[in-house]
Design an enzyme around this catalytic site. Structure first.
Site, short mmCIF file in Angstrom:
data_model
loop_
_atom_site.label_atom_id
_atom_site.label_comp_id
_atom_site.label_asym_id
_atom_site.label_seq_id
_atom_site.Cartn_x
_atom_site.Cartn_y
_atom_site.Cartn_z
N ASP A 1 84.83 158.03 5.56
CA ASP A 1 84.86 159.38 6.08
C ASP A 1 85.26 160.31 4.94
OD1 ASP A 1 84.85 161.43 8.07
OD2 ASP A 1 87.03 161.34 8.09
N LYS A 2 84.87 161.57 5.01
CA LYS A 2 85.20 162.52 3.94
C LYS A 2 86.52 163.24 4.21
CE LYS A 2 83.54 166.65 3.80
NZ LYS A 2 84.79 167.46 3.67
#
Length: 970
Positions: free
Chosen positions: A344-345
């Site tokens: 995930d960012k």
């Protein structure tokens, strides 16, 4: 305007729930909302009595967890292929004991004791790991400020019920799905739900989702949904549908299946031979069965599960010291073979904090520090509760100016941000500079206010367009001059920056043969810019492109140097560096496609939207600050910021993999040696050579065979701390190679033991020979002494096989761990002591001289064993019996395809849809900003991808070029 806000919010909620709600769930929602409307709550909140009744009706406000009976969990460790074999062996011994053969009671006791120790140790290791997670969750249990009996009080969030009135405050986590009450506004951060960095403004009647965070404001709200009925709970509900068997357990099952099948075939043959020779009376039958039990015990790697569990538990404890808690031990082994790490960012690769990048200034008399200061004056001054943008700008300004100095600039009036005007404005009074105004906001609106707006519009919009294409949020800043006219000053660029250690973490992952894919709910342009900064490749697709990609292989052909490359949905996922604007179901599907391609997938995340994919992936990693849903779904939970510990875990897991693999090779080899030795030895009739022999077939007492296995496995438990070198590439079991090497080691040791048995039989009634004189005085021995000699040989050869199994080169090419070496010395000394000092089960002790000769004999065969091992590895590699290259090629991206004119047009359309139309600049400029081009405008198909199959990838780390095309259509 209010209706537009409602429509926008409803659309946002539809986006949130799109991947989770189904028609059935939607109808349940309407029914639940109808129930909620019937819960009339007065201004004083619920009474304690009402709360208790509703708690009994609706249950606790927590995610449902599958409860496991601890007793059944414990008993499960005594059921399975290996425990069943031990129970069978113990049952046969018990039958002989009950028939009057009391000498079998020690054998029965040893087998039962091994079973209990084996199951208990495995249970305790897994139970302790589970407790670590439970303690972590308990320490992070959320609280809620709820109004009960007319007063606000702090209670555990799990005790909330529908109809409760709660106070939402700055920095607090929304404890359930709530409907806002009052005339104020809240700024709600939904990054944990959607992955988007910027907060959402909510007003009365809007629904805030459980797990989101209040960034600004204070407001009362009524609980409308709790527990599993919340959006948070539904996302977690997807997790419960996933049931998977770990790779390590599958390997153990394969090994056990092989050994059990081998044992059953040989035991049936041997039992038939014994029954034919010993007779069919009840006593003879039990004797034959007892001999068969010896072979069954020899074929069972009694401590395999314990050794493997202890090895991984040691690694888990080391990881815990590095602030990583392991929830599932087998995930450590699977981490060693990981091909792809999906991350995930927001909050994982980045800080989830807006930062200011270098501004663009449009006035010669303006400095960067002055521009930051002016933009800070246009922010609402609050000790706490500022929104993300104002907080970011204020902190930047305070790096160069003190609060006391800023206080001299009195804010006499302030116009807050409103979607209709898209800017903030402050009237400032200063003792020296007098009265002036400063404003910040969307650049087009700021330009319309400015006297020099028309003059600068082209340059400013170029800048805004360029920043937007690179993932920045641009804000214009203007200040009034002495005449009171606004003058445009510059453009601020805001960005959620990567964590300090993230780029190096990704580089180390790539060095170790693991590719990293970004999977985020944030916008595509922001994801591309983040990827560019991290050097992880910019082939980032929006979820819209993913959904529109064809599911078959006959659509959207792209020309390539070698012909036509057909692109489809799965190819797009395999080739991309990441995806943006994804929902929970999208993440789940992406992981699933990667797994179907044969890859072992790791997934990091922190939010509810990551939980299903965390559970689906072989290795789910919840980062620091993760939600309860993410932690519950993860196999590894990080308790401090940053991802560097993941690389440490990968290195450690590859060491652990080497240790467990070495043990499996050793254990299979030892089993082959023992079972085939007894299979051949059963045809040796001692009564033909020895007057004191009671059997027609050579055998060792059951207790002796159990001791051989027990002593060696107890020693090899220390392999969990052996010295190994981590591999540079993802590790696979390659069971074909494991079995070949094990067979070479096992059959070589078995051959040495059979030759020694032949020598031993020559010491019988017929007298000695030149060879037997080397082993025994006068070259003669009793059958009991030959049994002791063979017991010592089997113990030593079985044990030292581990030193050949632990290396691919010479056994001395890598020094063993101190614990393994020390335990080996103790084990050999103990078995030598038993053979030379004690007599048991009909065996007679041998002299020290005989023991020394057996030692030398066994070491000679060990050298032969080590030479044949190296030759086998050479043949396996030369003949490509094991496809290592094929396994490693899974992590390599496919060749980049040529992007033709049609591909450019289609990709441009996709970029426009995902980014939105920002200005009058061509879509091709956006493509150029993230791509590589040769001089003259030719697309470099060797380093850049085609439409759908690859997207765009930056190899030049920020090198941008402007390209002129010969015609507008291109």
């Amino acid at each position: 305007m209010e209706s537009e806000h409602k429509q926008a919010l409803l659309a946002e909620e539809g986006k949130l729930a799109g991947a989770i709600d189904s028609p059935d769930l939607a109808s349940e929602d309407r029914l639940e909302e109808k129930k909620t409307d019937l819960l009339h709550t007065g201004s004083g909140g619920l009474t304690s009595q009402e709360a208790a009744e509703r708690l009994a009706e609706y249950g606790y406000n927590e995610l449902p967890e599958k409860e496991e009976n601890i007793i059944l969990k414990f008993l499960s460790f005594f059921w399975g292929p290996m425990p069943i074999m031990i129970w069978l062996a113990a049952g046969v011994e018990l039958a002989q004991c009950l028939s009057g053969r009391t000498e079998h009671w020690p054998d029965f006791g040893v087998l039962i004791g091994l079973q209990i120790v084996n199951g208990t140790v495995a249970f305790l290791e897994e139970y302790n790991a589970g407790n670590a997670i439970a303690e972590l969750k308990a320490s992070l249990a959320p609280k809620a400020n709820v109004k009960r009996d007319g007063k606000f009080r702090i209670i555990k969030a799990r005790e909330l019920v529908p109809g409760d009135i709660v106070m939402l405050q700055i920095g607090g986590v929304v404890p359930a799905d709530v409907r806002l009450i009052g005339d104020f506004e809240l700024s709600i951060d939904q990054a944990a739900l959607t992955g988007e960095s910027l907060p959402v403004t909510m007003r009365e009647g809007d629904t805030a989702k459980m797990g989101s965070t209040v960034r600004r404001g204070e407001m009362e709200a009524m609980v409308v949904k709790t527990g599993a009925d919340t959006f948070f709970g539904r996302a977690a509900g997807m997790v419960a549908k996933v049931e998977q068997t770990g790779r390590f357990q599958r390997v153990l099952n394969s090994v056990m299946g092989f050994l059990m099948g081998l044992a059953v075939v040989l035991v049936i043959i041997i039992l038939g031979v014994l029954l034919a020779e010993d007779g069919t009376s009840s006593g003879d039958i039990l004797t034959s069965i007892g001999t068969a039990v010896v072979l069954l015990i020899a074929s069972i790697p009694i401590a395999m599960q314990v050794v493997a569990t202890v090895t991984m538990a040691v690694g888990a404890n080391l990881l815990a010291k590095k602030k990583a808690i392991v929830a599932r031990l087998s995930a450590i082994e699977e981490l060693a073979g990981m091909h792809t790490l999906c991350s995930d960012k927001t909050g994982t690769l980045t800080l989830n904090q807006l930062h200011l990048d270098k501004p663009v200034i449009f006035r010669s008399d303006m400095s960067e520090e002055r521009l930051f200061f002016l933009s800070a004056l246009a922010a609402k001054r609050l000790d706490e509760g500022q929104d993300a943008i104002d907080s970011c700008i204020m902190n930047k300004a305070l790096e160069k100016i003190s609060k006391a100095e800023m206080a001299r600039f009195e804010q006499v009036a302030f116009i807050p941000f409103d979607p209709s005007i898209k800017r903030t404005e402050a009237s400032i009074l200063h003792p020296e500079e007098g009265m002036f105004k400063v404003t910040k906001g969307a650049a087009p609106e700021i330009l319309q206010l400015c006297q020099n707006g028309k003059q600068l519009e082209t340059k400013v919009m170029k800048t805004v367009d360029n920043l937007a294409s690179r993932g920045y949020r641009a804000l214009g800043v203007a200040v009034t001059d002495k005449e009171g006219a606004f003058q445009f000053c510059g453009v601020l660029s805001l960005f959620d920056p990567p964590r300090v250690d993230t780029k190096r973490t990704i580089e180390r992952a790539l060095e170790m043969g693991v590719q990293v894919k970004m999977i985020t709910g944030d916008h595509t342009a922001i994801a591309i810019e983040t990827a560019r900064r991290l050097g992880m490749g910019c082939t980032i697709h929006s979820v819209h492109q993913l959904h529109q990609a064809p599911r078959t292989t006959d659509a959207y052909p792209v020309e390539a140097a070698g012909g036509v490359v057909l692109n489809n949905h799965d190819d797009m996922i395999l080739a991309a560096d990441g995806f943006a604007e994804v929902l929970p179901e999208d993440k789940y599907k992406i992981v699933e496609v990667l797994q179907y391609s044969g890859q072992i997938v790791g997934m990091t995340g922190d939010g509810v939207n990551d939980a299903p994919a965390l559970k689906k992936a072989e290795i789910g990693i919840a980062v620091e600050g993760a939600t309860d849903a993410a932690r519950a779904a993860a196999d590894i939970v990080l308790t401090e910021p940053g991802l560097s510990v993941i690389i440490d875990a990968m290195i450690m897991s590859r060491k652990i993999f080497q240790r467990v693999r070495n043990y499996c090779i050793y254990r299979i080899a030892g089993t082959i040696q023992l079972i085939f030795f007894f299979f051949v030895a059963i045809f040796f009739n001692p009564q033909n050579n020895f007057d004191d022999a009671d059997y027609k077939n050579f055998r060792l007492p059951v207790l002796a065979v159990v001791l051989i296995t027990l002593v060696n496995d107890a020693c090899v438990l220390t392999i969990s701390r052996d010295k190994v070198k981590p591999a540079r590439d993802p590790q696979a079991w390659h069971l074909r190679e494991v079995f070949i090497i094990s067979a070479v080691l096992g059959f070589t040791a078995m051959a040495g033991s059979i030759v020694l048995l032949v020598i031993g039989f020559q010491t019988g009634n017929k007298g000695g020979s030149a060879i037997t004189n080397i082993f025994f005085d006068k070259g003669t021995a009793s059958f009991g002494q030959v049994q002791s000699m063979m017991f010592l040989n089997l113990c030593i050869s079985d044990l030292i096989t581990v030193f050949a199994a632990r290396t691919r080169g010479w056994f001395f090419s890598r020094a063993p761990g101190g614990a393994l070496l020390g335990a080996g010395v103790i084990a050999v000394a103990a078995t030598t002591f038993l053979a030379t000092v004690t007599s048991f089960g009909g065996m007679e002790k041998i002299t020290g001289r005989t023991a020394a000769v057996v030692w030398a004999y066994t070491l000679v065969w060990f050298l032969i064993q080590d030479i044949l091992k190296q030759l086998s590895y050479y043949v396996i590699t030369a003949l490509k019996i094991v496809d290592r290259a094929g396994y490693l090629s899974l992590i390599k991206q496919k060749p980049k395809a040529h992007l033709n004119v049609e591909g450019i047009r289609k990709f441009s359309q996709q970029i426009r849809r995902s980014m939105g139309s920002i200005g009058n600049f061509t879509d091709l400029r956006r493509i150029v900003s993230v791509g590589n081009w040769r001089e003259g405008g030719e697309w470099d198909h060797k380093s850049n991808p085609g439409f759908f199959s690859k997207g765009l990838r930056s190899q030049s780390a920020g090198l941008y070029r402007t390209v002129e095309f010969k015609n507008a259509e291109s």
